[in-house]
Design a protein around this motif. Structure first.
Motif, PDB file in Angstrom:
ATOM      1  N   ALA A 391       0.871  -1.124  -0.038  1.00 33.48           N
ATOM      2  CA  ALA A 391      -0.040  -0.047  -0.003  1.00 33.48           C
ATOM      3  C   ALA A 391       0.740   1.361  -0.214  1.00 33.48           C
ATOM      4  O   ALA A 391       1.982   1.400   0.465  1.00 33.48           O
ATOM      5  N   SER A 392       0.372   2.335  -0.472  1.00 34.76           N
ATOM      6  CA  SER A 392       1.329   3.320  -0.531  1.00 34.76           C
ATOM      7  C   SER A 392       0.204   4.580  -0.587  1.00 34.76           C
ATOM      8  O   SER A 392      -0.893   4.676  -0.858  1.00 34.76           O
ATOM      9  N   ARG A 393       0.787   5.857   0.089  1.00 36.21           N
ATOM     10  CA  ARG A 393       0.182   7.025   0.058  1.00 36.21           C
ATOM     11  C   ARG A 393       1.288   8.263  -0.401  1.00 36.21           C
ATOM     12  O   ARG A 393       2.233   8.170  -0.154  1.00 36.21           O
ATOM     13  N   THR A 394       0.425   9.461  -0.852  1.00 31.68           N
ATOM     14  CA  THR A 394       1.235  10.230  -1.425  1.00 31.68           C
ATOM     15  C   THR A 394       0.950  11.784  -0.684  1.00 31.68           C
ATOM     16  O   THR A 394      -0.277  12.219  -0.648  1.00 31.68           O
ATOM     17  N   TRP A 395       1.879  12.683  -0.542  1.00 38.10           N
ATOM     18  CA  TRP A 395       1.665  13.983  -0.006  1.00 38.10           C
ATOM     19  C   TRP A 395       2.346  14.792  -0.937  1.00 38.10           C
ATOM     20  O   TRP A 395       3.567  14.635  -1.689  1.00 38.10           O
ATOM     21  N   THR A 396       1.810  15.977  -0.827  1.00 40.77           N
ATOM     22  CA  THR A 396       2.400  17.318  -1.735  1.00 40.77           C
ATOM     23  C   THR A 396       3.207  18.086  -0.699  1.00 40.77           C
ATOM     24  O   THR A 396       2.454  18.657   0.275  1.00 40.77           O
ATOM     25  N   ILE A 397       4.434  18.403  -0.772  1.00 38.22           N
ATOM     26  CA  ILE A 397       5.093  19.159   0.105  1.00 38.22           C
ATOM     27  C   ILE A 397       5.017  20.468  -0.393  1.00 38.22           C
ATOM     28  O   ILE A 397       5.375  20.768  -1.698  1.00 38.22           O
ATOM     29  N   ASP A 398       4.648  21.648   0.253  1.00 38.32           N
ATOM     30  CA  ASP A 398       4.319  22.848  -0.083  1.00 38.32           C
ATOM     31  C   ASP A 398       5.167  23.904   0.776  1.00 38.32           C
ATOM     32  O   ASP A 398       5.068  24.102   2.085  1.00 38.32           O
ATOM     33  N   THR A 399       6.468  24.347   0.181  1.00 37.86           N
ATOM     34  CA  THR A 399       7.463  25.001   1.217  1.00 37.86           C
ATOM     35  C   THR A 399       6.960  26.367   1.660  1.00 37.86           C
ATOM     36  O   THR A 399       7.525  26.860   2.646  1.00 37.86           O
ATOM     37  N   SER A 400       5.670  26.788   1.289  1.00 41.51           N
ATOM     38  CA  SER A 400       4.999  28.143   1.581  1.00 41.51           C
ATOM     39  C   SER A 400       4.362  28.072   2.817  1.00 41.51           C
ATOM     40  O   SER A 400       3.907  28.836   3.572  1.00 41.51           O
TER      41      SER A 400
END
Length: 761
Positions: A391-400
Motif C-alpha cells: 500500500a502507498s500514500r502520497t503527500w504534496t510538500i508546499d514549502t510556503s
C-alpha cells in the motif's frame, strides 16, 4: 422457519485497542433488531487489536448452548482459537484480527438432525443443523446455519461489515461436522472440532477447495472431467509445464512442504479420485491435523491481509509543510516487521524503516515536492509479487506552508495486548499519538535495562535476544509506560505409551518394541493460562495436531500398521498415513521415529522430544490358553498355545507345526522347539536352556530372561527372527537361519560367547 428477535447486550470487556485500559464510563448498549420476541446476545470482545473498521474481524457465535451451557461454549472457543493461533498464517498475523464472541442463550440444547437425519429438530437462534439443514440427500457432516440469523447477530458487532469480517458459527454438538462458504461452521465438542475451524476458514476466507478424493465417504470419486481448474491448488499441468508456463504453484515446487513431504504433484482432489493434481501429499485441505502447505498458506496470508488496512493511520493526505513531520501507522505481524520506504520526488530517503520522516532535515528547495510512503509485507509466506500485500500514500510538500505545533500530550494509542504474556520470539508493537512537528520516540527496556531498537521503534523484535524463562518488557513514551510479561518458558508435554514388549533407554531418547497396536497419550501443560496445543510427527513428516482419538478427545491416539477405520476415514496409520481405506501405502510394520512437542497460548513452540518405536507383526492368534500354575512338563503338539502370566513347573516342548506364545510368563525348565511353526518369548523368564531348531513361520524373543544357553538354528521364517533386549546367562549361538536373526537395535545382554549369525546381536 424460526425467527426470533435479537436483543444485544454489548459489554465492554476489552478496550478498543488491546493493551490499554477500558474507556472510563463505558456502559452496555441494547439494540432491538425486531419485535417478534427477544433473545439476548452478549458481544464479548476476546481480542481487540484496533478499530473494527480497519481490522479483519472474526465473529464467533454459538448455537444450541443454553444459558447454563455458555461456559462450555467459552471453553470450546478458547480451544478453537488457541489451535488457530498455532497454525500459520494465523499465528503470524494474529494482530491483524479482532475476535468477538456472540453469546446467544438458546431455548433448547443441541442442533438439528444430530446425528441422524431423522433426529429431532431443536429450537435454536441460528437454526444450525447437520445433513445440510436436515436434507436427506446431503451428507451428515455438512453443518449449516441460517444466513439471515448469522448476519443479524454479526451486525451487533459495531464497525464490522461483510467486507471486513468472517462469521464462524459453532454448534453445540459432539458430532463431527462443519461447512465453509460465505460463513464457516464447526461443531464445538468433537475431538476434531478445533481443526474443522481452520479448514472451513480455508474455504470461507481463502476460497480454497477440498483436496479430498471423495465426496460421500466410503466412495472414491470418479475421475476428474473438465479443463484446468480455477482452484489455485489443483491442476492438470505437469511439474515441467507449471515451470515452463509459470503457472499454479511453480514457485514452490521441490520445497519441503509445511504439511510434510515435498511440494510437487499428487493425484486426486476436488472430490475426484484421479485425473487432477494437488501440491502436497497431505495438508489442511485434505487431512485435518496437518498445517496448510505453502500454496494454501500463501492464499490465506493474502486474504487475511486484504481484509485489513496496512495503513492504520497517517498524516492526512494532501499538502504538508516543509518543516512538518509526516507519519504513518501500520499493521503489525507478530513474526516480523513490515517494510516502510519513503521517496522524495522519486528518490529514496535513508529512513531505515522508520514510520515518520522529518521534512525539516531534507533542505528542500522552494516550491512543491512529492513525498510517497510505501508499505510492503516482506513475508516469506508469499512469493507471487502480484499478491504481496502493498500500500502507498502520497503527500504534496508546499514549502510556503507552516506546520502547527501540537500541545497534545504523548500517549499510547495501541499496542500488542498487555493482558496476556508475549512469547520470546514475538515482535511486540506500540503506537503513540502523533504530532506534525515532532515524533514521539519509544524507549524499550527488558527487565529494566534499555535495549537498542534503531530504525522503526514502533516494533520490538524479541527473537534476537534469545530469552528464556520469565522477563518483563516495557515501552516508554511521553512519561507513559506499557508493560508486558515475556513468556520464554517452553510448554511441557509428556508422552505415555501403552505397555511395550521392551523399552531401551538411549541418549537420543527411549526406544520401544511393540507387537500389536499401541497407544500414545500426550499431556501438555504450561505456566500460563490458555489451551496448550500438542503435536506429533512420524519419520519427519508434517506436524500433526494431537487431538486424542476421533471418537473421544480424552482417549489416547492409537497406532496400528494399517490404521483404524472410523466413519469411513482411516486414523493412526503408522508410517506413511492412510486417509481413506483405498489408499495404497506400505504397511506400518518396522522401525519409526516419533517426535512430539507443544505450542502454548503465548505462541512458544516447545523443543521436540522423541522416541523410536518398532512395530512387529502380532503373535499368532491363540487356539488355547494357559494361565496360572501348570505343574509338570507342557507338551504342545498342535495349534497355538498362549502362556499368559503363567508359571510352568517343568519344560515346554513344542512339536513340529505347533506354536507357543509366552507373555509375562515363567518356565521352570528348558524350552525346546523342533520344527515348530511359531515361537514367541515375550517379557518372560526361562529357567533353563532355549533351543529352536527349524522354526517355519516366526521366531520372536523380546525382553525375556534365559538362565542358560540359547540356540537358534535352521529357521526358515517369513521375516527375520527377532532376538532383542534379552538377558542370556550363557552362550548365544545362531546358524543356518534364513533370514538371519536381528536385534532391532536393542542388543542382548549375553554372559557367554555369541557365535555364528548372532555374533553381533
Amino acid at each position: 422457519m424460526r425467527t426470533r428477535g435479537l436483543t444485544a447486550v454489548l459489554g465492554v470487556v476489552a478496550a478498543v485497542f488491546a493493551g490499554l485500559p477500558a474507556v472510563a464510563g463505558a456502559s452496555t448498549t441494547t439494540v432491538q433488531a425486531s419485535t417478534a420476541g427477544t433473545v439476548e446476545a452478549t458481544v464479548v470482545p476476546l481480542q481487540v487489536t484496533g478499530p473494527a473498521e480497519s481490522r479483519f474481524n472474526l465473529v464467533v457465535m454459538g448455537d444450541g448452548y443454553t444459558a447454563a451451557e455458555l461456559p462450555k461454549f467459552r471453553e470450546q472457543v478458547d480451544k478453537h482459537l488457541n489451535v488457530l493461533w498455532s497454525i500459520e498464517p494465523f499465528k503470524s498475523y494474529r494482530n491483524y484480527l479482532n475476535v468477538y464472541a456472540v453469546e446467544i442463550p438458546s431455548p433448547q440444547s443441541g442442533v438439528d438432525c444430530d446425528p441422524d437425519v431423522a433426529s429431532p429438530k431443536v429450537d435454536t437462534p441460528l437454526q444450525m443443523g447437520f445433513w445440510g439443514g436436515c436434507n436427506p440427500n446431503s451428507v451428515q457432516r455438512l453443518l449449516t446455519v441460517s444466513s439471515t440469523a448469522a448476519i443479524q447477530y454479526a451486525g451487533l458487532v459495531a464497525g464490522t461489515t461483510s467486507a471486513n469480517r468472517q462469521i464462524l458459527a459453532i454448534g453445540n454438538s459432539d458430532t463431527y461436522g462443519g461447512a465453509g462458504g460465505t460463513y464457516a461452521t464447526a461443531s464445538g465438542g468433537n475431538a476434531l472440532s478445533a481443526l474443522i475451524t481452520p479448514h472451513e476458514l480455508g474455504h470461507s476466507l481463502g476460497g480454497l477447495q477440498d483436496e479430498y478424493d471423495y465426496y460421500a465417504r466410503g466412495e472414491r470419486g470418479a475421475p476428474y472431467q473438465g479443463g484446468e481448474p480455477s482452484s489455485i491448488h489443483h491442476t492438470l499441468l505437469t511439474e515441467q509445464q507449471m515451470r515452463d508456463q509459470q503457472r499454479k504453484w511453480f514457485r514452490w515446487l521441490g520445497e519441503p512442504s509445511e504439511s510434510g513431504g515435498v511440494i510437487g504433484r499428487y493425484e486426486a482432489g476436488m472430490y475426484a479420485g484421479s485425473g487432477v493434481w494437488r501440491p502436497s501429499r497431505h495438508s489442511m485441505m485434505k487431512t485435518l491435523g496437518y498445517y496448510f502447505d505453502q500454496v494454501s498458506r500463501e492464499r490465506m496470508t493474502q486474504r487475511i491481509s486484504s481484509r485489513a488496512s496496512l495503513f492504520q493511520g497517517s498524516t492526512p493526505i494532501g499538502q504538508v509543510a516543509a518543516e512538518q513531520v509526516v507519519w504513518l501507522q501500520t499493521l503489525h505481524p507478530a513474526s516480523h516487521e513490515l517494510d516502510v520506504t519513503w521517496t522524495l520526488d522519486g528518490t529514496a530517503l535513508p529512513t531505515a524503516n522508520r514510520r515518520a520522516v522529518d521534512l525539516s532535515t531534507l533542505d528542500l528547495t522552494p516550491g512543491l515536492h512529492t513525498l510517497i510512503a510505501k508499505i510492503v509485507d516482506p513475508t516469506t509466506f508469499i512469493r507471487d509479487p502480484a499478491v504481496r500485500p502493498t500500500a502507498s500514500r502520497t503527500w504534496t510538500i508546499d514549502t510556503s506552508l507552516t506546520a502547527q505545533a501540537s500541545a497534545e500530550p504523548v500517549e499510547f494509542t495501541g499496542s500488542t495486548s498487555t493482558e496476556h504474556p508475549v512469547n520470546a520470539d514475538e515482535v511486540v508493537y506500540a503506537e503513540t499519538t502523533q504530532s506534525d512537528t515532532a515524533e514521539a520516540a519509544i524507549e524499550w527496556k527488558v527487565d529494566g535495562k534499555p535495549v537498542a531498537n534503531p530504525g522503526n521503534d514502533r516494533d520490538f523484535d524479541l527473537g534476537p535476544l534469545k530469552l528464556t524463562g520469565r522477563h518483563t518488557l516495557t515501552a516508554m513514551a511521553g512519561g507513559q509506560t506499557l508493560t508486558w510479561a515475556v513468556d520464554g518458558t517452553e510448554p511441557v508435554v509428556k508422552s505415555t505409551l501403552s505397555k511395550p514388549l521392551l523399552t531401551v533407554q538411549k541418549p537420543t531418547g527411549p526406544e520401544y518394541i511393540f507387537n500389536d497396536a499401541f497407544t500414545m497419550q500426550l499431556a501438555a501443560t504450561d505456566d500460563s493460562d490458555g489451551y496448550v496445543v500438542p503435536e506429533f510427527r512420524v519419520n519427519g513428516d508434517g506436524w500433526y495436531n494431537y487431538y486424542g482419538w476421533p471418537t473421544d478427545a480424552s482417549a489416547p491416539f492409537r497406532f496400528t500398521a494399517e490404521g483404524t477405520e472410523i466413519d469411513q476415514l482411516v486414523y493412526g496409520k503408522l508410517g506413511v498415513p492412510r486417509v481413506v481405506p483405498w489408499d495404497d501405502v506400505p504397511s506400518g510394520y518396522g522401525r519409526h521415529q516419533v517426535e512430539y512437542r507443544a505450542i502454548d497460548a503465548s505462541g512458544n513452540i516447545g523443543t521436540p522430544r522423541q522416541f523410536a518405536v518398532t512395530l512387529l507383526r502380532p503373535a499368532p492368534a491363540c487356539t488355547s490358553m494357559v494361565t496360572g500354575v501348570h505343574s509338570g512338563p507342557l507338551y504342545l503338539r498342535s495349534g497355538v498355545t498362549c502362556l499368559t502370566g503363567a508359571t510352568i513347573n517343568g519344560p515346554v516342548l513344542v512339536a513340529a507345526g505347533a506354536s507357543v506364545v509366552a507373555t509375562d510368563s515363567q518356565v521352570l525348565g528348558p524350552v525346546r522347539a523342533d520344527g515348530a511353526a511359531d515361537v514367541h518369548l515375550l517379557r518372560s523368564r526361562i529357567d533353563g536352556p532355549v533351543s529352536a531348531d527349524g522354526v517355519t513361520k516366526s521366531l520372536v524373543a523380546v525382553g525375556s530372561t534365559v538362565d542358560g544357553p540359547v540356540s537358534v538354528i535352521n529357521s526358515r521364517t517369513t521375516e527375520a527372527a527377532v532376538l532383542a533386549g534379552n538377558t542370556v546367562d550363557g552362550p548365544l549361538s545362531c546358524s543356518g537361519n534364513a533370514p538371519a536373526p536381528v536385534n532391532l537395535q536393542a542388543p542382548n545382554d549375553v554372559s557367554g560367547p555369541r557365535t555364528g549369525q548372532c555374533a553381533r546381536l
